[in-house]
Design a protein around this motif. Sequence first.
Motif, PDB file in Angstrom:
ATOM      1  N   PRO A   1      46.097  34.123  48.033  1.00 52.02           N
ATOM      2  CA  PRO A   1      45.968  34.157  46.570  1.00 52.02           C
ATOM      3  C   PRO A   1      44.555  34.515  46.094  1.00 52.02           C
ATOM      4  CG  PRO A   1      47.298  32.288  47.199  1.00 52.02           C
ATOM      5  CD  PRO A   1      46.731  32.868  48.472  1.00 52.02           C
ATOM      6  N   ILE A   2      43.546  34.069  46.828  1.00 57.38           N
ATOM      7  CA  ILE A   2      42.170  34.442  46.471  1.00 57.38           C
ATOM      8  C   ILE A   2      41.999  35.952  46.617  1.00 57.38           C
ATOM      9  CG2 ILE A   2      39.747  34.266  47.153  1.00 57.38           C
ATOM     10  CD1 ILE A   2      40.334  31.375  48.009  1.00 57.38           C
ATOM     11  N   ALA A   3      42.445  36.494  47.740  1.00 55.45           N
ATOM     12  CA  ALA A   3      42.286  37.929  47.997  1.00 55.45           C
ATOM     13  C   ALA A   3      43.080  38.762  46.993  1.00 55.45           C
ATOM     14  CB  ALA A   3      42.737  38.252  49.428  1.00 55.45           C
ATOM     15  N   PHE A   4      44.329  38.363  46.709  1.00 55.99           N
ATOM     16  CA  PHE A   4      45.151  39.113  45.758  1.00 55.99           C
ATOM     17  C   PHE A   4      44.560  39.065  44.358  1.00 55.99           C
ATOM     18  CE2 PHE A   4      49.174  38.323  48.467  1.00 55.99           C
ATOM     19  CZ  PHE A   4      48.869  39.406  49.268  1.00 55.99           C
ATOM     20  N   SER A   5      44.041  37.895  43.970  1.00 54.52           N
ATOM     21  CA  SER A   5      43.446  37.761  42.632  1.00 54.52           C
ATOM     22  C   SER A   5      42.198  38.622  42.505  1.00 54.52           C
ATOM     23  CB  SER A   5      43.101  36.295  42.344  1.00 54.52           C
ATOM     24  OG  SER A   5      44.267  35.503  42.355  1.00 54.52           O
ATOM     25  N   ALA A   6      41.355  38.593  43.528  1.00 60.90           N
ATOM     26  CA  ALA A   6      40.144  39.413  43.508  1.00 60.90           C
ATOM     27  C   ALA A   6      40.497  40.896  43.470  1.00 60.90           C
ATOM     28  CB  ALA A   6      39.276  39.095  44.719  1.00 60.90           C
ATOM     29  N   ALA A   7      41.472  41.292  44.269  1.00 60.96           N
ATOM     30  CA  ALA A   7      41.882  42.700  44.295  1.00 60.96           C
ATOM     31  C   ALA A   7      42.439  43.128  42.942  1.00 60.96           C
ATOM     32  CB  ALA A   7      42.911  42.932  45.395  1.00 60.96           C
ATOM     33  N   ALA A   8      43.241  42.288  42.315  1.00 59.63           N
ATOM     34  CA  ALA A   8      43.807  42.635  41.005  1.00 59.63           C
ATOM     35  C   ALA A   8      42.711  42.793  39.963  1.00 59.63           C
ATOM     36  CB  ALA A   8      44.804  41.566  40.561  1.00 59.63           C
ATOM     37  N   LEU A   9      41.733  41.907  39.997  1.00 52.58           N
ATOM     38  CA  LEU A   9      40.641  41.993  39.019  1.00 52.58           C
ATOM     39  C   LEU A   9      39.729  43.183  39.280  1.00 52.58           C
ATOM     40  CD1 LEU A   9      39.658  38.246  38.645  1.00 52.58           C
ATOM     41  CD2 LEU A   9      40.615  39.729  36.871  1.00 52.58           C
ATOM     42  N   LEU A  10      39.423  43.428  40.548  1.00 48.82           N
ATOM     43  CA  LEU A  10      38.465  44.481  40.885  1.00 48.82           C
ATOM     44  C   LEU A  10      39.069  45.877  40.894  1.00 48.82           C
ATOM     45  CD1 LEU A  10      36.554  42.669  43.760  1.00 48.82           C
ATOM     46  CD2 LEU A  10      35.776  43.036  41.409  1.00 48.82           C
TER      47      LEU A  10
END
Length: 137
Positions: free
Chosen positions: A93-102
Amino acid sequence: QQQWYVGEFLAHSFGYFLQDAASHWDQSPLVLLHHVASSLAAYVLARGACWQGFLLTMAQIGELGSLSVQLYDLGFVSRRLARVALLWSSALPIAFSAAALLFGGEQIDRPDVPSGCMLALVLVMGIMRIRETPNLA
């Protein structure tokens, strides 16, 4: 709320976490905090105008790690498997959230305040769970 069924699910979740906290009040303060924070998160998420599906998906990924811990407590899976599942269900979830934002670009709306708070919670809770993974007894 954009979709009525999401509102219904979040209302159910809010009530569930409160009743679970009330019925397990003798658990550790961290478990009680989890239940209160989850109720608050359901309320805040219902107030948001975007990202509900994404954030609910991230929460369900996190719950897979919690399920693995419960299965370990019951003796159905090994400690190693529970640790690996808890680690991955916290990191993804951390990686997916960061990827979605970036990298989401113009395809996604920028999060509003409630959704932004929930994204921050994904980060904080994920880091806390990753730090606690080695302590799984």
